[in-house]
Design a protein around this motif. Structure first.
Motif, mmCIF file in Angstrom:
data_model
loop_
_atom_site.group_PDB
_atom_site.id
_atom_site.type_symbol
_atom_site.label_atom_id
_atom_site.label_comp_id
_atom_site.label_asym_id
_atom_site.label_seq_id
_atom_site.Cartn_x
_atom_site.Cartn_y
_atom_site.Cartn_z
ATOM 1 N N PRO A 62 -4.231 6.760 2.191
ATOM 2 C CA PRO A 62 -5.603 6.279 1.969
ATOM 3 C C PRO A 62 -6.413 6.253 3.258
ATOM 4 O O PRO A 62 -5.858 6.199 4.361
ATOM 5 C CB PRO A 62 -5.385 4.859 1.420
ATOM 6 N N ASP A 63 -7.726 6.294 3.104
ATOM 7 C CA ASP A 63 -8.618 6.144 4.246
ATOM 8 C C ASP A 63 -8.569 4.703 4.746
ATOM 9 O O ASP A 63 -8.206 3.784 3.993
ATOM 10 C CB ASP A 63 -10.054 6.500 3.852
ATOM 11 N N PRO A 64 -8.942 4.466 5.998
ATOM 12 C CA PRO A 64 -8.969 3.085 6.503
ATOM 13 C C PRO A 64 -9.967 2.232 5.722
ATOM 14 O O PRO A 64 -10.999 2.726 5.258
ATOM 15 C CB PRO A 64 -9.401 3.249 7.964
ATOM 16 N N LEU A 65 -9.654 0.964 5.582
ATOM 17 C CA LEU A 65 -10.600 0.027 4.983
ATOM 18 C C LEU A 65 -11.815 -0.116 5.900
ATOM 19 O O LEU A 65 -11.740 0.218 7.094
ATOM 20 C CB LEU A 65 -9.923 -1.332 4.783
ATOM 21 N N TRP B 259 -11.743 -0.769 9.774
ATOM 22 C CA TRP B 259 -10.421 -0.406 10.269
ATOM 23 C C TRP B 259 -10.435 1.026 10.806
ATOM 24 O O TRP B 259 -11.300 1.825 10.467
ATOM 25 C CB TRP B 259 -9.370 -0.509 9.153
ATOM 26 N N ALA C 153 -7.482 4.371 11.884
ATOM 27 C CA ALA C 153 -6.139 4.824 11.515
ATOM 28 C C ALA C 153 -5.674 5.916 12.453
ATOM 29 O O ALA C 153 -6.463 6.745 12.914
ATOM 30 C CB ALA C 153 -6.120 5.325 10.072
ATOM 31 N N TYR D 201 -2.587 1.710 10.559
ATOM 32 C CA TYR D 201 -3.998 1.321 10.483
ATOM 33 C C TYR D 201 -4.208 0.086 11.366
ATOM 34 O O TYR D 201 -3.352 -0.804 11.416
ATOM 35 C CB TYR D 201 -4.389 0.993 9.040
ATOM 36 N N VAL E 152 -1.559 -2.567 10.033
ATOM 37 C CA VAL E 152 -0.832 -2.261 8.802
ATOM 38 C C VAL E 152 -0.171 -0.900 8.974
ATOM 39 O O VAL E 152 -0.820 0.068 9.368
ATOM 40 C CB VAL E 152 -1.764 -2.240 7.575
ATOM 41 N N ILE F 110 1.958 1.936 6.851
ATOM 42 C CA ILE F 110 2.403 2.402 5.536
ATOM 43 C C ILE F 110 3.467 3.468 5.747
ATOM 44 O O ILE F 110 3.238 4.456 6.446
ATOM 45 C CB ILE F 110 1.233 2.975 4.717
ATOM 46 N N LEU G 93 4.690 -1.297 2.990
ATOM 47 C CA LEU G 93 3.493 -1.674 3.727
ATOM 48 C C LEU G 93 3.832 -2.900 4.561
ATOM 49 O O LEU G 93 4.206 -3.948 4.018
ATOM 50 C CB LEU G 93 2.323 -1.979 2.780
ATOM 51 N N TYR H 135 -4.808 -1.967 0.582
ATOM 52 C CA TYR H 135 -4.347 -0.615 0.921
ATOM 53 C C TYR H 135 -3.505 -0.024 -0.210
ATOM 54 O O TYR H 135 -3.596 1.173 -0.502
ATOM 55 C CB TYR H 135 -3.551 -0.635 2.223
ATOM 56 N N ALA I 249 -5.572 1.449 -2.829
ATOM 57 C CA ALA I 249 -6.262 2.676 -2.409
ATOM 58 C C ALA I 249 -5.359 3.903 -2.462
ATOM 59 O O ALA I 249 -5.835 5.028 -2.301
ATOM 60 C CB ALA I 249 -6.809 2.503 -0.991
#
Length: 215
Positions: free
Chosen positions: A83-86, A89, A91, A114, A123, A125, A186, A200, A203
């Protein structure tokens, strides 16, 4: 004595429209150039020719090149599923840690980190696929009594998938089994709590990830 003019021969001049079409095709070929060959197909064909000629060593080398190229294409497509960063955030670039023969023993491991610069939260993943060790994690999730020894650990479920949630003072960890061959992990630190991990997790396109890594 006057001579009569010779009659004009028909069909000696090419129609203007046809000439224009030929010139256009020639110009297009100059601009586009020859179509690039597929290096994977080229190596497979080279392996076939070498095998037919009795040169097994060259055939094996060509096939190994083709296999490595296909695996690289697969990995690139799989890494794109992170997923893209929130908002707020950043990455790191997603990485694949195992490939080729090593993946037969440990499975494929993909990872992306991230970061939230304002607080230092982080974070990570991790996606593990087709590892023989995933059976241990699956068995653990099917025996809740094994988790009772650790009060910070509890059973967790998301979208019909079973998992384990571990929460401590400044960190959290969420593990989710997808089928029997895919594990999502995660890990949050620096204040990244369960809510951030779940943001995350939501997402992630889990069906697309499962299809790309296990089928």
């Amino acid at each position: 004595m006057q001579t009569e003019p010779l009659p004009r021969r028909r069909g000696t001049r090419r129609p203007r429209r046809r000439q224009t079409g030929i010139l256009w095709l020639a110009t297009l070929n100059l601009l586009v150039g020859p179509v690039a060959a597929d290096p994977i197909i080229d190596q497979i064909e080279a392996a076939r020719r070498a095998y037919q000629a009795g040169d097994n060593a060259v055939a094996i080398q060509a096939l190994n090149f083709a296999v490595a190229a296909i695996e690289a294409q697969q990995t690139e497509a799989q890494l794109a599923l992170f997923p893209d960063p929130l908002p707020g955030w950043s990455a790191d670039t997603a990485q694949a840690e195992m490939a080729g023969l090593a993946a037969m023993l440990t499975g494929k491991v993909l990872r992306r980190t991230y970061r939230y610069g304002a607080t230092g939260a982080e974070v990570q993943i991790t996606i593990s696929a087709n590892s023989p060790f995933l059976g241990v994690m699956s068995s653990l999730m099917q025996m809740p009594m094994l988790l009772q020894a650790d009060p910070s650990t509890s059973l967790y479920s998301f979208g019909g998938h079973r998992g384990i949630l571990k929460q401590e003072a400044d960190s959290s960890e969420l593990s989710l089994m997808v089928g029997s061959n895919l594990l999502l992990q995660l890990k949050g630190s620096g204040g990244a709590d369960k809510d951030i991990l779940e943001a995350y997790l939501q997402a992630i396109d889990i069906p697309a990830l499962e299809a790309a890594l296990t089928k």
